[in-house]
Design an enzyme around this catalytic site. Structure first.
Site: not given
Length: 417
Positions: A68, A318
């Site tokens: 992110k 992720s």
């Protein structure tokens, strides 16, 4: 499937995209010396499972614990000085929050982050540690998004969307550029999908250079907005049910990300809570990777459909931001699903030696006793009964069945609840 050609999609549906391959390349240059070029590690256990090479793209080792920060930094870096002086505001269950907080600190910008009630405490504390003000709003990411947008309108702070902005998508797409550099002959990339920023960016970056690479998005079946949206041909709202994969529990796809995923991602599949827990356990035990439930969605898809992916496969891990308490619960759940953990209640005669006899028989059956709870005063019990809560470790599904069969053969009545 559409492919990239210059400045246009080779489809009639999307003639002038908001994000281009050149945008992703520019984002990579902007992120140079800011983010980590995360490793691509071979997984023997997953390679044996699918019958071809599998590699893990370890964004769980990224700064702030997930991919992110890539999109957040690109978005904030491209604000004007005047916009940054007003501060930024974001909404997130955790990873985008940490990415915005870290990026804001690096760029000298004040940040406020709205998080849903019940957001994992380590993510909350990490976000504060990076310098953001944290405000709780609602019980879902979508509630927090609404509150963050209202805050932006009231204060003039710039809203940093977690996925539905061209700069954010371009930043996340740099993961795809790294994969192509690290494994030019990649056949399939599988990755988690929440709002769709990562999947959209990676698909754009990869298919611009290698149109034949398959991109498979994975959602938790309890919070899967994309299958319904893709079937409808436009973003639709679903009400996410509670899921351990809180990082991808998004009720509505973004407008930009939906269109890109519609044209560029080959398929979006869903996985169960049970498979997510098995995937998390596998990553911890076999690859020595601490990954959050949302981050193992791609691994979960391989566990469910081991022969559906053309190798070499790259699975994007992720994120790695997981509450230790949740980790212990998920691991226990994963062990149970794998047939390596048993929990049940058992009624015993309330007399000396009954518990010792039970423990001796469990030892004979090869079960490892993890915990014992002994109850004699519960009003549900008869005067001559005691109840024991047993937590056992077993060696697998076959051994699990052997233990249960053996206990029943001894005449014990087992209660599962």
């Amino acid at each position: 499937m559409s492919v990239w050609a210059g400045d246009e999609w080779e489809t009639s549906g999307m003639a002038h995209p908001e994000v281009t391959y050149d945008d992703v390349v520019a984002a990579r240059d902007l992120l140079d010396n800011v983010v980590i070029r995360t490793p691509l590690l071979h997984s023997r256990v997953l390679s044996e499972l699918i019958g071809g090479p599998v590699y893990l793209k370890c964004e769980n080792l990224q700064r702030a614990g997930s991919f992110k920060v890539r999109g957040a930094y690109v978005r904030i870096a491209r604000l004007t000085d005047e916009e940054r002086s007003r501060g930024v505001v974001a909404a997130s269950a955790g990873n985008h929050a940490q990415g915005v907080a870290l990026a804001s600190g690096l760029l000298g910008c004040k940040s406020t982050v709205f998080m849903p009630q019940g957001a994992p405490l380590p993510k909350v504390e990490a976000t504060r540690a990076y310098g953001a003000d944290v405000i709780f709003a609602g019980t879902t990411v979508d509630h927090a998004l609404a509150a963050a947008k209202e805050h932006a309108e009231e204060t003039g702070a710039v809203f940093i969307h977690p996925f539905d902005h061209p700069d954010v998508v371009a930043g996340q797409g740099t993961v795809g550029l790294e994969i192509l550099d690290q494994l030019p002959d990649v056949g399939t990339i599988t990755l988690a999908v929440g709002g769709g920023g990562l999947a959209a960016g990676v698909a754009l970056a990869v298919k611009s250079m290698r149109p034949g690479v398959r991109i498979v998005g994975v959602q938790a079946e309890r919070a899967a907005a994309y299958p319904a949206s893709l079937a409808a041909g436009h973003p639709v709202v679903v009400e996410p049910v509670s899921t351990m994969a809180d990082g991808i529990a998004v009720g509505r796809p973004g407008d930009i990300t939906f269109e890109m995923i519609h044209y560029l991602v080959d398929s979006v599949v869903t996985v169960s809570e049970e498979t997510l827990s098995r995937a998390l356990l596998l990553c911890l035990e076999r690859t020595k990777m601490v990954v959050e439930p949302a981050g193992v969605a791609g691994v979960a898809a391989l566990l469910d459909w081991p022969h559906a992916f053309e190798p070499p496969v790259v699975v994007v891990l992720s994120g790695g931001n997981i509450d230790p308490l949740l980790l212990s619960k998920v691991l226990r759940h994963g062990l149970s699903v794998a047939g390596r953990y048993l929990a049940f209640r058992i009624r015993l005669p309330d007399r000396p030696g009954a518990l010792a006899t039970l423990l001796s028989r469990l030892a004979d059956l090869g079960a490892n006793v993890l915990d014992v709870g002994h109850e004699r005063m519960d009003p549900r019990l008869h005067l001559d009964e005691a109840e024991v809560l047993m937590h056992l470790e077993t060696k697998g599904p076959v051994h699990c069945d052997e233990v249960l069969t053996g206990l029943r053969r001894y005449g014990y009545k087992l209660i599962f609840s």
